[in-house]
Each structure stands twice: as C-alpha cells, then as structure tokens.
Design a protein around this motif. Structure first.
Motif, PDB file in Angstrom:
ATOM      1  N   VAL A   1       0.868  -1.173   0.000  1.00  0.00           N
ATOM      2  CA  VAL A   1       0.000   0.000   0.000  1.00  0.00           C
ATOM      3  C   VAL A   1       0.903   1.221   0.000  1.00  0.00           C
ATOM      4  O   VAL A   1       1.902   1.260   0.726  1.00  0.00           O
TER       5      VAL A   1
ATOM      6  N   ALA B   1      -9.239   7.995   3.460  1.00  0.00           N
ATOM      7  CA  ALA B   1     -10.499   7.258   3.359  1.00  0.00           C
ATOM      8  C   ALA B   1     -10.327   5.877   2.731  1.00  0.00           C
ATOM      9  O   ALA B   1     -11.035   4.942   3.106  1.00  0.00           O
ATOM     10  N   GLN B   2      -9.411   5.757   1.779  1.00  0.00           N
ATOM     11  CA  GLN B   2      -9.177   4.510   1.053  1.00  0.00           C
ATOM     12  C   GLN B   2      -7.691   4.417   0.748  1.00  0.00           C
ATOM     13  O   GLN B   2      -7.028   5.441   0.565  1.00  0.00           O
ATOM     14  N   PRO B   3      -7.152   3.201   0.603  1.00  0.00           N
ATOM     15  CA  PRO B   3      -5.730   3.075   0.270  1.00  0.00           C
ATOM     16  C   PRO B   3      -5.476   3.300  -1.219  1.00  0.00           C
ATOM     17  O   PRO B   3      -6.357   3.098  -2.052  1.00  0.00           O
ATOM     18  N   LEU B   4      -4.258   3.714  -1.515  1.00  0.00           N
ATOM     19  CA  LEU B   4      -3.766   3.793  -2.885  1.00  0.00           C
ATOM     20  C   LEU B   4      -2.785   2.647  -3.054  1.00  0.00           C
ATOM     21  O   LEU B   4      -1.879   2.465  -2.236  1.00  0.00           O
TER      22      LEU B   4
ATOM     23  N   GLN C   1      -1.564   2.405  -9.372  1.00  0.00           N
ATOM     24  CA  GLN C   1      -2.865   3.025  -9.593  1.00  0.00           C
ATOM     25  C   GLN C   1      -2.667   4.515  -9.854  1.00  0.00           C
ATOM     26  O   GLN C   1      -1.817   5.153  -9.232  1.00  0.00           O
TER      27      GLN C   1
ATOM     28  N   ARG D   1      -9.066   8.495  -6.821  1.00  0.00           N
ATOM     29  CA  ARG D   1      -8.804   7.460  -7.813  1.00  0.00           C
ATOM     30  C   ARG D   1     -10.133   7.287  -8.526  1.00  0.00           C
ATOM     31  O   ARG D   1     -11.086   6.762  -7.944  1.00  0.00           O
TER      32      ARG D   1
ATOM     33  N   THR E   1     -13.441   7.815  -6.536  1.00  0.00           N
ATOM     34  CA  THR E   1     -13.274   7.367  -5.148  1.00  0.00           C
ATOM     35  C   THR E   1     -12.324   8.284  -4.395  1.00  0.00           C
ATOM     36  O   THR E   1     -11.176   8.477  -4.811  1.00  0.00           O
TER      37      THR E   1
ATOM     38  N   LEU F   1      -9.687   9.159  -1.830  1.00  0.00           N
ATOM     39  CA  LEU F   1      -8.630   8.458  -1.108  1.00  0.00           C
ATOM     40  C   LEU F   1      -8.191   9.237   0.130  1.00  0.00           C
ATOM     41  O   LEU F   1      -7.937   8.654   1.179  1.00  0.00           O
TER      42      LEU F   1
END
Length: 95
Positions: free
Chosen positions: A21, A53-56, A60, A79, A82, A84
């Motif tokens: 990650v 909020a979300q992984p990269l 990506q 992304r 979404t 991130l």
C-alpha cells in the motif's frame, strides 16, 4: 495533477509485505508537490487536517484537486470518483 507510484518505489517493501500500500506520507508529498508547482517553494508547512479514506495501491493512477490560495489550500486525492484522502495545507510564507 495526476500521479502514479511505481511498484518498485523504495517506500513499498514492508508496507505491507504481500500486499503493498502506498504510505500516506508519499501521497501527502505529492499533494505538497502539486501546491509548490503552482505557487513556488513554501515555508513552514502544516497539515492541520488530513483524512485517509481509502488506500492507494502501487501503479494506480490518482489525481489531486486543490481549492484555495496561499497560504491555505484544501485538497482531495481521488482514484476515479473514489476519495482516497482529503485535508488542508497551511504555509507560513513563500520561501
């Protein structure tokens, strides 16, 4: 500004073994690069608010959206559609 972190980036081994990650600090470094690209070198940077909020994942593509002007910017890292990461960057003065 769009960016992508290569799978061979030196921060990835150990973060996390078997499922890398992109570390948050690498994402934030890209946010600061985006701000300095538009405004030149900055001094005394602070990030009073940051939320992941979300992984990269490696390879990506993500994009940075900035809102505001010196010395305060709000940012979002996305992304696709979404979210991130989001937050705020504050600078003391131009370098």
């Amino acid at each position: 500004m769009e960016f992508r972190i290569a799978a061979d980036h030196p921060s990835l081994p150990g973060h996390f073994p078997g499922r890398p990650v992109v570390p948050g600090v690498v994402v934030l470094d890209r946010v600061l690069d985006a701000i300095e690209t538009g405004h030149g070198p900055l001094n005394g940077l602070r990030l009073p608010q940051v939320k992941f909020a979300q992984p990269l994942l490696p390879e990506q593509t993500a994009r940075i959206e900035l809102d505001g002007a010196a010395p305060r910017w709000r940012f979002r890292v996305l992304r696709g559609d979404t979210l991130l990461a989001s937050g705020e960057v504050v600078a003391d003065a131009p370098a």
